[in-house]
Design a protein around this motif. Structure first.
Motif, mmCIF file in Angstrom:
data_model
loop_
_atom_site.group_PDB
_atom_site.id
_atom_site.type_symbol
_atom_site.label_atom_id
_atom_site.label_comp_id
_atom_site.label_asym_id
_atom_site.label_seq_id
_atom_site.Cartn_x
_atom_site.Cartn_y
_atom_site.Cartn_z
ATOM 1 N N TYR A 1 0.849 -1.203 0.000
ATOM 2 C CA TYR A 1 0.000 0.000 0.000
ATOM 3 C C TYR A 1 0.873 1.237 0.000
ATOM 4 C CZ TYR A 1 0.653 -0.544 5.124
ATOM 5 O OH TYR A 1 1.169 -0.726 6.367
ATOM 6 N N LEU B 1 4.446 2.342 0.735
ATOM 7 C CA LEU B 1 4.793 2.063 2.138
ATOM 8 C C LEU B 1 4.692 0.545 2.331
ATOM 9 C CD1 LEU B 1 2.794 5.044 3.680
ATOM 10 C CD2 LEU B 1 5.265 4.871 3.493
ATOM 11 N N GLY B 2 3.489 0.060 2.548
ATOM 12 C CA GLY B 2 3.307 -1.394 2.661
ATOM 13 C C GLY B 2 3.589 -1.926 4.049
ATOM 14 N N ASP B 3 3.257 -3.201 4.255
ATOM 15 C CA ASP B 3 3.502 -3.839 5.556
ATOM 16 C C ASP B 3 5.000 -4.065 5.722
ATOM 17 O OD1 ASP B 3 0.815 -4.050 6.367
ATOM 18 O OD2 ASP B 3 0.551 -5.968 5.329
ATOM 19 N N GLY B 4 5.658 -3.147 6.405
ATOM 20 C CA GLY B 4 7.109 -3.236 6.565
ATOM 21 C C GLY B 4 7.514 -4.139 7.714
ATOM 22 N N ARG B 5 6.578 -4.412 8.577
ATOM 23 C CA ARG B 5 6.884 -5.324 9.695
ATOM 24 C C ARG B 5 5.662 -6.115 10.133
ATOM 25 N NH1 ARG B 5 7.392 -1.303 14.872
ATOM 26 N NH2 ARG B 5 6.002 0.305 14.101
ATOM 27 N N SER C 1 10.002 -3.170 4.034
ATOM 28 C CA SER C 1 10.634 -2.693 5.272
ATOM 29 C C SER C 1 11.487 -1.446 5.072
ATOM 30 C CB SER C 1 11.503 -3.791 5.892
ATOM 31 O OG SER C 1 10.730 -4.925 6.198
ATOM 32 N N ARG C 2 11.702 -1.072 3.827
ATOM 33 C CA ARG C 2 12.561 0.084 3.527
ATOM 34 C C ARG C 2 13.853 0.005 4.334
ATOM 35 N NH1 ARG C 2 8.548 4.900 4.218
ATOM 36 N NH2 ARG C 2 7.751 3.575 5.879
ATOM 37 N N ALA D 1 14.200 -0.005 7.571
ATOM 38 C CA ALA D 1 13.980 -0.400 8.968
ATOM 39 C C ALA D 1 14.138 -1.910 9.177
ATOM 40 C CB ALA D 1 12.614 0.076 9.424
ATOM 41 N N ASP D 2 13.944 -2.372 10.429
ATOM 42 C CA ASP D 2 14.334 -3.740 10.796
ATOM 43 C C ASP D 2 13.198 -4.754 10.839
ATOM 44 O OD1 ASP D 2 12.980 -2.866 12.999
ATOM 45 O OD2 ASP D 2 14.696 -2.928 14.377
ATOM 46 N N ARG E 1 10.971 -5.075 13.022
ATOM 47 C CA ARG E 1 10.645 -5.481 14.391
ATOM 48 C C ARG E 1 9.882 -4.388 15.143
ATOM 49 N NH1 ARG E 1 10.537 -10.794 14.376
ATOM 50 N NH2 ARG E 1 12.519 -11.757 13.839
ATOM 51 N N ARG F 1 16.324 1.265 19.372
ATOM 52 C CA ARG F 1 15.511 2.405 18.930
ATOM 53 C C ARG F 1 16.069 3.701 19.518
ATOM 54 N NH1 ARG F 1 13.952 -0.623 15.822
ATOM 55 N NH2 ARG F 1 11.866 -1.378 15.358
ATOM 56 N N ASP G 1 -3.760 0.698 13.628
ATOM 57 C CA ASP G 1 -2.391 1.190 13.770
ATOM 58 C C ASP G 1 -2.193 2.102 14.970
ATOM 59 O OD1 ASP G 1 -1.303 -0.287 11.820
ATOM 60 O OD2 ASP G 1 -0.737 1.358 10.505
HETATM 61 P P1 AMP Z 1 3.468 3.675 10.708
HETATM 62 O O1 AMP Z 1 3.936 5.065 11.003
HETATM 63 O O2 AMP Z 1 3.594 2.734 11.854
HETATM 64 O O3 AMP Z 1 2.105 3.645 10.114
HETATM 65 O O4 AMP Z 1 4.468 3.094 9.617
HETATM 66 C C1 AMP Z 1 4.675 3.683 8.368
HETATM 67 C C2 AMP Z 1 5.385 2.713 7.471
HETATM 68 O O5 AMP Z 1 6.669 2.373 8.016
HETATM 69 C C3 AMP Z 1 4.671 1.403 7.237
HETATM 70 O O6 AMP Z 1 4.919 1.018 5.923
HETATM 71 C C4 AMP Z 1 5.346 0.483 8.220
HETATM 72 O O7 AMP Z 1 5.261 -0.863 7.843
HETATM 73 C C5 AMP Z 1 6.783 0.967 8.160
HETATM 74 N N1 AMP Z 1 7.541 0.666 9.387
HETATM 75 C C6 AMP Z 1 7.422 1.261 10.601
HETATM 76 N N2 AMP Z 1 8.289 0.719 11.474
HETATM 77 C C7 AMP Z 1 8.962 -0.249 10.826
HETATM 78 C C8 AMP Z 1 9.999 -1.179 11.177
HETATM 79 N N3 AMP Z 1 10.536 -1.221 12.401
HETATM 80 N N4 AMP Z 1 10.425 -2.022 10.229
HETATM 81 C C9 AMP Z 1 9.929 -1.995 8.984
HETATM 82 N N5 AMP Z 1 8.976 -1.154 8.586
HETATM 83 C C10 AMP Z 1 8.491 -0.284 9.482
#
Ligand code: AMP
Ligand code: MG
Length: 519
Positions: A88, A100-104, A132-133, A135-136, A138, A176, A281
């Motif tokens: 997404y 963006l998408g499901d990064g974690r 995940s771009r 990020a980790d 987690r 973090r 979220d």
């Molecule tokens: P959020 O602000 O939580 O809605 O996250 C925005 C975007 O960043 C979404 O695509 C999340 O999946 C990604 N994201 C946030 N934290 C992490 C993380 N630790 N690892 C990977 N992706 C993340």
């Protein structure tokens, strides 16, 4: 866990990413990428929601099993699970942010319970995905605990929300930098399994519109209507317009509830709004303590205050406009979507009035009463009055002899109470007169008011205390909060501490009044 039966419509009916590469990348032509959770070293179940477990048909022996902890830590899969991360995009803080998408977050599958209801099970913090771009993949304990408790608390308050099944410690540390100021620290990692009929967001549609992938956009819209909106006619020529209108109505109802209970989401980006009208979220959210329409818990938003309490109704409509723009390309006459946006305003006003009539114990909120409500909010703001305590205490006002005595506890500052005492008395006199005009039996009115004005909410400092203890390996406060917040509208003996206004030490403490997106 023999009662869990999966019917994974999303991955079965929609196009998926042909690649399995986990490196960060743009994923085009697909609604999702298949990805397994990354196992963790020493998972430990620290909390679960008995109600969500029951809705899934899980019993005590399931919950006590090693298998349960392994599955909801991402270390094992059950037969029928087909894990994936969704693709997404979204508007973040008013700007298009691209993919963006499901990064974690990793969805394990769609469990269909005996009553036919669909429950998508999604692990948050389960490891890397193509989204995940940098990020980790987690999540830390503090943010996971906040999501776990708040989604359950919101449900019991009657606010549409995603739910949470479990909170698992991973046994691994996650680094973090909480306030992005060069002070990284290692924190315990955790995973929440969240549960909803669907996690489809506004951003799932926006990404395909932005890329001009119209065929997939249409496919996703038709899929969503068919699977998640059975009350709509999925073959009607005006189905997109009808569906959009329904999303607008649901969003309006959700926001009216947020305003009723004093919830501030904190990051209302379009990737964080569910098309089912569910609160989704949980990040740097917060609960209003002293009334302040400008208050935001999110330090990342401290400058613009885009997502402050009082702006939530307007921002939700702005987000719906983004969704409308994304859908426009599918329609001969996109102007038909305007009806949905107008409907948002109507339903929000209706709901706000209905809820505030109940909050004040009035049969209905007449036009003249709107000013009475506004005066109350202004007074609460000027005199630093706790929203939750004040509304709860209104039920104890005697219409024949209205006084400020029942509201004493709600004031944060004695000097401000004294300074505004005259204005308060004038308001109370008008309120008393208004109640007398309705002439309702006090006991009945009191009960009606208590049913919409909670005694217990997940106060910011309470969540932080639960976090402080959990980080010391003491999980008792999570259980206590879960228990108290299960019946937020009932006065519970021996639980006064959970209804107390914010103590002074918490006024400026990180995690209590200030939160960041770091999670
Ligand atoms: P959020 O602000 O939580 O809605 O996250 C925005 C975007 O960043 C979404 O695509 C999340 O999946 C990604 N994201 C946030 N934290 C992490 C993380 N630790 N690892 C990977 N992706 C993340
Ligand atoms: Mg998000």
């Amino acid at each position: 866990m023999r009662n869990l039966h999966f019917d994974n419509a999303f991955v079965r009916e929609l196009p998926g990413d042909p690649l399995t590469d986990l490196r960060p990348r743009q994923v085009t032509g697909a609604c999702y990428s298949r990805v397994d959770p990354t196992p963790v070293s020493a998972p430990r179940l620290v909390a679960h929601s008995p109600e969500v477990a029951a809705a899934l048909g899980l019993d005590a022996s399931d919950l006590a099993s090693q298998k349960f902890t392994q599955v909801f830590a991402g270390n094992a899969l059950l037969p029928g699970m087909e894990p994936y991360a969704a693709c997404y995009g979204g508007h973040q803080f008013g700007n298009w942010a691209g993919q963006l998408g499901d990064g974690r977050a990793i969805s394990l599958g769609e469990a269909v319970s005996a009553d036919g209801r669909r429950h998508e099970l999604q692990l948050k913090g389960a490891g890397l995905t193509p989204y995940s771009r940098m990020a980790d993949g987690r999540a830390v304990l503090r943010s996971s605990l906040r999501e776990f408790l708040c989604s359950e608390a919101m449900h019991h308050l009657g606010v549409p929300t995603t739910r949470a099944l479990s909170l698992v410690l991973t046994g691994e540390q996650v680094v973090r930098d909480m306030f992005y100021d060069g002070h990284p620290r290692a924190e315990p990692g955790a995973i929440v399994c969240r549960v909803a009929p669907s996690f489809i967001r506004f951003g799932n549609f926006e990404i395909f519109a932005a890329r001009g992938e119209e065929a997939i956009l249409r496919q996703l819209v038709d899929f969503t209507i068919r699977r998640d909106f059975p009350e709509l006619d999925a073959t009607a020529p005006d189905r997109i317009q009808r569906w959009f209108e329904e999303v607008c109505v649901r969003t309006a109802r959700m926001i009216a509830h947020w305003m009723r209970v004093g919830f501030v989401h904190g990051v209302m980006n379009t990737d964080n709004l569910s098309v089912l009208g569910l609160t989704i979220d949980y990040g740097p959210y917060g609960w209003l303590e002293d009334v302040d329409p400008d208050w935001t818990p999110n330090t990342t938003d401290a400058h613009g205050r885009r997502y402050a309490f009082g702006r939530q109704p307007e921002i939700a409509q702005w987000n719906l406009l983004c969704l409308a723009r994304a859908l426009a390309g599918l329609l001969k006459d996109p102007e038909v979507l305007r009806a949905g946006l107008d409907r948002y305003g109507e339903v929000y006003s209706q709901e706000y009035r209905r809820m505030h009539a109940a909050k004040l114990g009035l049969a209905e909120l007449a036009d003249d009463d709107v000013a009475l409500v506004q005066r109350l909010y202004t007074l609460m703001q000027h005199a630093e009055v706790d929203m939750t305590l004040a509304f709860r205490a209104l039920a104890d006002i005697d219409p024949d002899a209205p006084s400020l005595a029942p509201l004493q506890e709600a004031f944060y500052r004695d000097d401000l109470r004294e300074r505004h005492a005259g204005e308060w008395q004038a308001w109370l006199d008008d309120y008393g007169a208004r109640l007398r005009a309705d002439g309702e039996d006090s006991a009945v009115r009191r009960q009606r008011m208590h049913a919409v004005n909670p005694r217990y909410v997940l106060r910011n400092y309470l969540a932080q205390q639960a976090i402080d203890r959990a980080e010391q390996d003491d999980f008792t406060m999570i259980q206590d909060l879960l228990e108290v917040l299960r019946r937020p509208y009932e006065d519970q003996a021996g639980r006064d501490a959970f209804a107390a206004r914010r103590p002074e030490w918490a006024r400026h403490r990180a995690g209590c009044s200030m939160l960041s997106c770091s999670s």
